[in-house]
Each structure stands twice: as structure tokens, then as C-alpha cells.
Motif scaffolding. Structure first.
Motif, mmCIF file in Angstrom:
data_model
loop_
_atom_site.group_PDB
_atom_site.id
_atom_site.type_symbol
_atom_site.label_atom_id
_atom_site.label_comp_id
_atom_site.label_asym_id
_atom_site.label_seq_id
_atom_site.Cartn_x
_atom_site.Cartn_y
_atom_site.Cartn_z
ATOM 1 N N MET A 1 22.035 3.434 -12.944
ATOM 2 C CA MET A 1 20.997 2.815 -13.792
ATOM 3 C C MET A 1 19.630 3.295 -13.341
ATOM 4 S SD MET A 1 20.099 -1.218 -14.260
ATOM 5 C CE MET A 1 18.614 -1.722 -15.110
ATOM 6 N N TRP A 2 18.842 3.864 -14.289
ATOM 7 C CA TRP A 2 17.501 4.323 -13.927
ATOM 8 C C TRP A 2 16.591 3.131 -13.696
ATOM 9 C CZ3 TRP A 2 15.496 8.590 -12.278
ATOM 10 C CH2 TRP A 2 14.124 8.709 -12.236
ATOM 11 N N GLY A 3 15.720 3.290 -12.658
ATOM 12 C CA GLY A 3 14.790 2.202 -12.379
ATOM 13 C C GLY A 3 15.423 1.111 -11.528
ATOM 14 N N ASN A 4 16.538 1.378 -10.840
ATOM 15 C CA ASN A 4 17.088 0.373 -9.952
ATOM 16 C C ASN A 4 16.275 0.351 -8.666
ATOM 17 O OD1 ASN A 4 18.097 2.335 -8.067
ATOM 18 N ND2 ASN A 4 19.902 2.640 -9.352
ATOM 19 N N THR A 5 16.666 -0.492 -7.748
ATOM 20 C CA THR A 5 15.867 -0.680 -6.541
ATOM 21 C C THR A 5 15.925 0.506 -5.597
ATOM 22 O OG1 THR A 5 17.726 -1.859 -5.560
ATOM 23 C CG2 THR A 5 16.004 -3.189 -6.596
ATOM 24 N N SER A 6 16.730 1.526 -5.909
ATOM 25 C CA SER A 6 16.824 2.701 -5.049
ATOM 26 C C SER A 6 16.407 3.973 -5.788
ATOM 27 C CB SER A 6 18.239 2.849 -4.499
ATOM 28 O OG SER A 6 18.541 1.806 -3.614
ATOM 29 N N THR A 7 15.340 3.893 -6.556
ATOM 30 C CA THR A 7 14.789 5.057 -7.225
ATOM 31 C C THR A 7 13.489 5.435 -6.525
ATOM 32 O OG1 THR A 7 15.727 4.293 -9.312
ATOM 33 C CG2 THR A 7 14.086 6.030 -9.437
ATOM 34 N N PRO A 108 20.483 6.444 -4.002
ATOM 35 C CA PRO A 108 19.229 6.548 -4.760
ATOM 36 C C PRO A 108 19.156 7.769 -5.675
ATOM 37 C CG PRO A 108 18.900 7.327 -2.529
ATOM 38 C CD PRO A 108 20.322 6.845 -2.593
ATOM 39 N N ASP A 109 18.285 7.665 -6.674
ATOM 40 C CA ASP A 109 17.852 8.816 -7.449
ATOM 41 C C ASP A 109 16.505 9.255 -6.898
ATOM 42 O OD1 ASP A 109 20.032 8.779 -9.144
ATOM 43 O OD2 ASP A 109 19.048 7.540 -10.648
ATOM 44 N N PHE A 110 16.296 10.571 -6.797
ATOM 45 C CA PHE A 110 15.042 11.117 -6.264
ATOM 46 C C PHE A 110 14.348 11.981 -7.307
ATOM 47 C CE2 PHE A 110 16.656 11.222 -1.594
ATOM 48 C CZ PHE A 110 16.264 9.907 -1.420
ATOM 49 N N ILE A 111 13.050 11.806 -7.403
ATOM 50 C CA ILE A 111 12.183 12.779 -8.057
ATOM 51 C C ILE A 111 11.423 13.468 -6.936
ATOM 52 C CG2 ILE A 111 10.313 13.164 -9.705
ATOM 53 C CD1 ILE A 111 10.982 10.387 -10.887
ATOM 54 N N GLN A 128 19.166 20.671 -3.096
ATOM 55 C CA GLN A 128 20.247 20.437 -2.142
ATOM 56 C C GLN A 128 19.809 19.484 -1.041
ATOM 57 O OE1 GLN A 128 23.462 21.555 -2.493
ATOM 58 N NE2 GLN A 128 23.817 20.121 -0.808
ATOM 59 N N LEU A 129 18.540 19.585 -0.657
ATOM 60 C CA LEU A 129 17.992 18.653 0.338
ATOM 61 C C LEU A 129 18.170 17.217 -0.128
ATOM 62 C CD1 LEU A 129 16.078 17.828 2.774
ATOM 63 C CD2 LEU A 129 14.210 18.102 1.143
ATOM 64 N N GLY A 130 17.815 16.967 -1.394
ATOM 65 C CA GLY A 130 17.972 15.616 -1.930
ATOM 66 C C GLY A 130 19.408 15.133 -1.829
ATOM 67 N N LYS A 131 20.344 16.012 -2.164
ATOM 68 C CA LYS A 131 21.761 15.640 -2.080
ATOM 69 C C LYS A 131 22.181 15.369 -0.640
ATOM 70 C CE LYS A 131 23.004 16.082 -6.455
ATOM 71 N NZ LYS A 131 23.591 14.960 -7.237
ATOM 72 N N ASP A 132 21.684 16.188 0.285
ATOM 73 C CA ASP A 132 22.102 16.068 1.677
ATOM 74 C C ASP A 132 21.550 14.823 2.368
ATOM 75 O OD1 ASP A 132 23.624 18.330 1.481
ATOM 76 O OD2 ASP A 132 22.230 19.649 2.531
ATOM 77 N N VAL A 133 20.480 14.246 1.827
ATOM 78 C CA VAL A 133 19.959 13.001 2.406
ATOM 79 C C VAL A 133 20.428 11.782 1.616
ATOM 80 C CG1 VAL A 133 17.962 14.085 3.483
ATOM 81 C CG2 VAL A 133 17.753 13.181 1.146
ATOM 82 N N GLY A 134 21.409 12.015 0.714
ATOM 83 C CA GLY A 134 22.072 10.873 0.081
ATOM 84 C C GLY A 134 21.723 10.575 -1.349
ATOM 85 N N ALA A 135 21.052 11.497 -2.056
ATOM 86 C CA ALA A 135 20.651 11.218 -3.435
ATOM 87 C C ALA A 135 21.836 11.261 -4.390
ATOM 88 C CB ALA A 135 19.597 12.214 -3.893
ATOM 89 N N ASN A 136 21.764 10.435 -5.416
ATOM 90 C CA ASN A 136 22.731 10.472 -6.502
ATOM 91 C C ASN A 136 22.344 11.559 -7.498
ATOM 92 O OD1 ASN A 136 24.875 9.682 -8.200
ATOM 93 N ND2 ASN A 136 23.522 8.315 -9.350
#
Length: 344
Positions: A1-7, A108-111, A128-136
Motif C-alpha cells: 500500500m502506497w503511503g504506509n508508515t514505511s514509505t 518499505p518503499d523508497f524514493i 540495487q542499493l535500495g533492495k539490499d537495505v530492505g526496500a520493497n
């Protein structure tokens, strides 16, 4: 869900890293620097990290010889992938443990913003950095587009605008229209290189050795681009190389004029090169709306006036050009529809 507490939105700068949360706004602002103790081993067999962010910045130029410093981001892009992952992971762990309750922490989702001049390989490394630190999900946005959004410019409009983003590692002149980049020119030149040039100038022309942080302070407080007769002064400590003794000496903007003017001339040439290639219709727009000057380099005293005088085009410097990109990134956290139109 976009805009959740982990965006989150992440501004990975050469000098500083800023992270914004969907609901809480800015949750972290730290220098992009790490300190390692030579000879010690980390849990993964590599050199053990001694300090990260502000803790590392405080001891730059003061630490004993076994401690070395690393800026994992250079010229706006990742220069040391493993170290960048470690640094960002440390920052996110701090946010999770100190500011956001664990039971609300989701994948989380990352921008993430990055210079518009990066290569496909460099952009892939950031994703890939975003993915490696746990991004969805990871969304990439060009910094000049984010800067324009941060200063309330409608990037989706057919009316063209120009952003001159002077960062610590890169300088970009970008023309934006209809939600995308029409034209870009860039230099791998920024505020960090200017600080180095100031230190080199003092050493080789005045026999005075200053550290990295002192050179940065001189740049921020007395460096000035202006007409003759306007001058700033300040006292700074260093090593008198002729006497071999520490000394506090008063310096004026005139004494560091050579490296500062060389930097300003390269920026001016960058903008001129860009203006010469702009389609005629957009040229008329820019004459009307002006050039948006953002990034740390915009704070160089007299830079906006210098560019405007030489280009004969209005140059607009926001009240706080350091956070134009971050404000734009935070705006995207709130607007999924706009994000999908302009992000990669």
C-alpha cells in the motif's frame, strides 16, 4: 500500500544524506562519511567501521593514524557499494529503533534521488542499493526535477524551466518541460572540489596548510564572487609552512579569489553551453521565468548575481537552496500519481 508508515524518500548526497518519512517528514540528516580503524576486522571479514555520519565527521582531521575516512558517495554516485550499503543500513536502523515503533515498520518503499547525468550502470547500482537495505519497491527521481518540485514549479507543464543544481560532487544545468528532461549538461565538479582548490591555493601560494574542515569553513564564510571592492574577512587556524609552527591568520576573500573565480567560470561555461542548445520556444520561457539556482553551491556569496550579470537571464536563488531537492522528494511521497509520471 502506497503511503504506509514505511514509505521513505532518500537524498543520497556526496556531502550529506537526508531521509524523509511519509508521515514524520525529515527523520535523518547526517554527513555521508565513514571512519574505519585499519587492521581491525568486522563481522564480515572486512575492515571494521569505527564511526558513521556525524560521529565520523567530528573527528575528520583529528583522529590518530590507524583511523581512515571514506566518503562512499563521490560526484553524486556510489563509489564504494559495500560501504554505502553499510552506511544507509546504519541510518535506517537508527530510524527504526529510535523514531518509528517496530510494530509499524513494514518492508518499505523508497524514493531515491540521483543526478540526472548518471549512467545506466550507476542508476542500477542505486536501485540495487535500495533492495539490499530492505526496500520493497525503489523509485528513482532526477535531482533537478525534485529541486523544481521543491520550489513549487509545475514540472508537468509545457512551459519550460531551467534548474542549475550545484552539488558537492556534481553541477548540472537541466532544462525541464512536460514532466521530463529536455536537455542536460553536467560537470563532475562541485563544492568539495572547490574546498580542495582553496586548500591547495593556500598551501602552494601562501605557504599555509589548512585541514579539510577549515577549507570548507573558509568557502562558506569568506569566499565571494563580486565586483571589485567588495570583500569578506575571517580568522582561520593552520600550519605556517615557512616557520613550521601553528598559526591563526586573518584571510580575506581577495586572497582566495583565484580558485573561487576558476570554479565560478566553469559553472558559467556550463550554463552558457546549455543555453546555446535550448529550443527557441523554451528559450523564451526561460527568459521569462529565469534559472532556478539550487544546491550548496548556490550559497556561494555573489554566485546568483555573477551568473545573472554575465548571462543576462534572471537567476532565482531560493531562501534555502540546500533543501530544494529534499523538499521535492518529500512532495513525491505524498503524490503517487505524480511519482509515476516522472520517476524511473
Amino acid at each position: 500500500m502506497w503511503g504506509n508508515t514505511s514509505t521513505f524518500y532518500m537524498d543520497l548526497g556526496t556531502a550529506n544524506t537526508r531521509i524523509f518519512h511519509y508521515q514524520r517528514g525529515q527523520v535523518l540528516s547526517e554527513p555521508s562519511v565513514m571512519a574505519y580503524r585499519q587492521g581491525s576486522k568486522g563481522t564480515n571479514g572486512g575492515t571494521k567501521c569505527f564511526a558513521i555520519g556525524g560521529a565520523a565527521q567530528k573527528i575528520v582531521g583529528r583522529a590518530p593514524e590507524p583511523i581512515v575516512f571514506l566518503n562512499p558517495l563521490k560526484e553524486g554516485v556510489i563509489s564504494s557499494y559495500d560501504s554505502t550499503v553499510e552506511m544507509v543500513g546504519h541510518f535506517l536502523a537508527h530510524i527504526k529503533n529510535k523514531q518509528i515503533k517496530n510494530n509499524f515498520w513494514k518492508k518499505p518503499d523508497f524514493i531515491i534521488s540521483l543526478p540526472s547525468c548518471v549512467s545506466e550502470y550507476e542508476a542500477k547500482a542505486v536501485r540495487q542499493l535500495g533492495k539490499d537495505v530492505g526496500a520493497n519497491n525503489v523509485f528513482l527521481v532526477e535531482e533537478p526535477l525534485a529541486a523544481a518540485l521543491g520550489e513549487n514549479i509545475s514540472v508537468l507543464s509545457s512551459r519550460g524551466c531551467m534548474v542549475l543544481d550545484l552539488g558537492a560532487g556534481t553541477s548540472e544545468a537541466v532544462v525541464i518541460s512536460c514532466g521530463g528532461t529536455v536537455l542536460r549538461e553536467a560537470l563532475r565538479l562541485g563544492g568539495e572540489q572547490l574546498s580542495v582548490s582553496i586548500a591547495d591555493h593556500l598551501r602552494f601560494h601562501h605557504g599555509f596548510l589548512v585541514g579539510e574542515q577549515t577549507a570548507e569553513k573558509m568557502k562558506c564564510s569568506i569566499a565571494h564572487i563580486s565586483r571589485e571592492g567588495e570583500e569578506k574577512r575571517g580568522s582561520f587556524g593552520g600550519l605556517n609552512l615557512h616557520r613550521g609552527l601553528p598559526e591563526i591568520r586573518e584571510w580575506s576573500s581577495a586572497l582566495i579569489k583565484t580558485p573561487v573565480e576558476a570554479y565560478a567560470k566553469q559553472i558559467l561555461a556550463l550554463v552558457r553551453k546549455t543555453l546555446a542548445q535550448i529550443p527557441p520556444e523554451i528559450s523564451a520561457d526561460i527568459l521569462d521565468t529565469g534559472i532556478l539556482l539550487t544546491g550548496g553551491g548556490a550559497l556561494l556569496s555573489g554566485m546568483d548575481e555573477y551568473l545573472q550579470t554575465n548571462l543576462r537571464v534572471p537567476v532565482i536563488r531560493p531562501a534555502d537552496p540546500l533543501v530544494s531537492v529534499s523538499r521535492g522528494g518529500f512532495h513525491l511521497l505524498k503524490n503517487r500519481q505524480l511519482l509515476e509520471k516522472i520517476c524511473q
